[in-house]
Design a protein around this motif. Structure first.
Motif, short mmCIF file in Angstrom:
data_model
loop_
_atom_site.label_atom_id
_atom_site.label_comp_id
_atom_site.label_asym_id
_atom_site.label_seq_id
_atom_site.Cartn_x
_atom_site.Cartn_y
_atom_site.Cartn_z
N THR A 259 -1.25 87.61 27.78
CA THR A 259 -0.67 88.18 29.37
C THR A 259 -0.50 89.77 29.40
O THR A 259 0.24 89.70 29.94
CB THR A 259 -0.43 87.93 31.05
N PRO A 260 -1.35 90.52 28.69
CA PRO A 260 -2.70 90.88 28.05
C PRO A 260 -2.15 89.79 26.97
O PRO A 260 -1.51 90.21 25.77
CB PRO A 260 -3.15 92.10 28.69
N ASP A 261 -3.39 90.27 26.10
CA ASP A 261 -3.59 89.92 24.35
C ASP A 261 -4.39 91.11 23.94
O ASP A 261 -5.27 91.49 24.00
CB ASP A 261 -4.45 88.98 24.12
N LYS A 262 -3.01 92.16 23.31
CA LYS A 262 -2.76 93.28 22.84
C LYS A 262 -3.02 93.30 21.09
O LYS A 262 -2.71 93.95 21.02
CB LYS A 262 -2.17 93.69 23.06
N VAL A 263 -1.97 92.38 20.89
CA VAL A 263 -1.42 91.98 19.48
C VAL A 263 -2.53 91.34 18.54
O VAL A 263 -2.29 91.45 17.16
CB VAL A 263 -0.29 92.24 19.33
N GLY A 264 -3.14 90.12 19.29
CA GLY A 264 -3.71 89.47 18.00
C GLY A 264 -2.80 87.79 18.04
O GLY A 264 -2.87 87.40 17.11
N TYR A 265 -1.80 87.58 18.41
CA TYR A 265 -0.82 86.01 18.61
C TYR A 265 -1.93 85.30 18.76
O TYR A 265 -2.73 85.67 19.80
CB TYR A 265 -0.18 86.19 19.32
N SER A 266 -2.14 83.87 18.08
CA SER A 266 -2.78 82.98 19.25
C SER A 266 -2.07 82.35 20.54
O SER A 266 -0.90 82.32 20.95
CB SER A 266 -2.50 81.58 18.00
N LEU A 267 -3.16 82.35 20.97
CA LEU A 267 -2.70 81.61 22.15
C LEU A 267 -1.58 81.21 22.28
O LEU A 267 -1.71 79.75 22.00
CB LEU A 267 -3.75 81.19 23.44
N ASP A 268 -0.79 80.61 22.85
CA ASP A 268 0.65 80.12 23.37
C ASP A 268 0.89 80.05 25.26
O ASP A 268 2.40 80.69 24.92
CB ASP A 268 1.20 79.95 21.89
N LEU A 269 0.20 79.98 25.90
CA LEU A 269 0.60 79.58 26.90
C LEU A 269 2.55 78.82 27.06
O LEU A 269 2.75 79.13 27.95
CB LEU A 269 0.12 78.51 27.91
N VAL A 270 2.15 78.09 26.91
CA VAL A 270 4.10 77.51 27.00
C VAL A 270 4.62 77.64 26.67
O VAL A 270 6.02 78.07 27.16
CB VAL A 270 3.82 75.78 25.91
N LYS A 271 5.03 78.43 25.26
CA LYS A 271 6.14 79.33 24.63
C LYS A 271 6.09 79.85 25.59
O LYS A 271 7.81 80.89 26.09
CB LYS A 271 5.91 79.42 23.24
#
Length: 334
Positions: A259-271
């Motif tokens: 939110t947003p995805d700008k640097v390429g981390y794997s999605l982790d809504l919980v963290k």
């Protein structure tokens, strides 16, 4: 505080080591504390979170119990709250200084009486500004001459002679390395070859970051962003977040939640949501409250009830295994 507006330790252990060294170095010029006073000092944590009213209450208790660090920070908190050197602030600075706290001596030496003179409330002083500086120098110079990195830096703060800053930076003191970068970025130093200045600034910020200083990490991240080095951005932002720096945690939480995805981390809504839950504990310190609330709600809308419950566990685990949230205000604040 939009994501990746990053301005002015290879792992989590480095962040904890940094905080340990910070506490250790702050005691170099102070008398030993009792075992009770050596425990985690809540007042200083609250001060670093910019919660001045709550901090003052805790710091008064800690300072009265003999914590020299708390005596100093109580002076800082009272001065910042009143926006001048009030009699109460001066009392605690002088108390810390009489217990060999060099930072308090430096602040007493720097005192400006413009406002208190206007309102007719300047407290009497136990020493002149020159005497406080002289006393600080007497304590610091012998250690500096032996190459102690923090003492070399304090000599810079006492004299404003940049040679001391450079010596401290070359001796590996991360705070001095950060200020070397800042000073060179502002035009100090001589660089004849184009690009050498920028390269030197980047070098000092990297060294300071490797030494664990969060503000250097955030400035270094800005350079990496300008260079488009996403791999190192992901690496250093995670390390910066592990120090407790609120800005780093805010960016890290937003990016892992895409939110947003700008640097390429794997999605982790919980963290991501867990981190914004923790940031919510800062209330509106530093004016971040509305942003944190809005961003946290944006992440929450993407989550299932089960993920929201899991995030509570993650937040609890993070809080138990990482340093407290902090804005990392300068110890020798203005």
């Amino acid at each position: 505080m939009a994501p990746l507006q990053l301005k002015a330790k290879k792992n989590t252990t480095l962040a904890i080591t940094y905080l340990f060294l910070t506490v250790l170095s702050s005691a170099v010029f102070a008398s030993p504390l009792s075992s009770a006073a050596q425990k985690e000092q809540k007042g200083i944590i609250l001060y670093n979170q910019l919660k001045l009213d709550s901090a003052i209450q805790e710091l008064e208790r800690e300072a009265s119990s003999g914590s020299i660090d708390s005596q100093y920070y109580l002076g800082e908190a009272l001065r910042k709250k009143s926006r001048y050197m009030s009699p109460e602030a001066q009392h605690w600075y002088e108390t810390a200084a009489e217990n060999n706290n060099v930072y308090a001596m430096i602040q007493l030496g720097r005192t400006k009486n413009d406002l208190c003179e206007k309102i007719g409330n300047c407290p009497p002083t136990k020493k002149t500004q020159a005497e406080w500086f002289s006393l600080a120098k007497d304590l610091v110079l012998p250690r500096a001459e032996k190459g102690d990195p923090e003492s070399l830096y304090l000599m810079y703060e006492i004299t404003l002679n940049r040679e001391w800053l450079e010596k401290s930076a070359n001796a590996g003191y991360s705070l001095a390395q950060y200020w070397m970068a800042v000073s060179e970025r502002q035009g100090e130093g001589f660089f004849l070859i184009p690009g050498k200045r920028d390269a030197s600034v980047k070098k000092w910020l990297l060294l300071s970051s490797e030494g664990g200083y969060p503000k250097a990490m955030m400035d270094y991240l800005q350079i990496l962003f300008e260079e488009g080095d996403m791999a190192n951005i992901r690496h250093w932002l995670e390390i910066a977040a592990a120090t407790g720096d609120q800005a780093a945690i805010s960016n890290y939480g937003a990016y892992v939640a895409h939110t947003p995805d700008k640097v390429g981390y794997s999605l982790d809504l919980v963290k991501g949501y867990a981190l914004f839950t923790l940031l919510g504990e800062l209330d509106d310190s530093g004016g971040i409250g509305r942003y944190v609330e809005r961003k946290g709600e944006e992440i929450r809308e993407k989550m299932t009830p089960a993920q929201i419950e899991e995030s509570k566990i993650v937040a609890k685990e993070w809080k138990a295994t990482h340093p407290p949230l902090s804005f990392f205000p300068d110890k020798l604040g203005n």
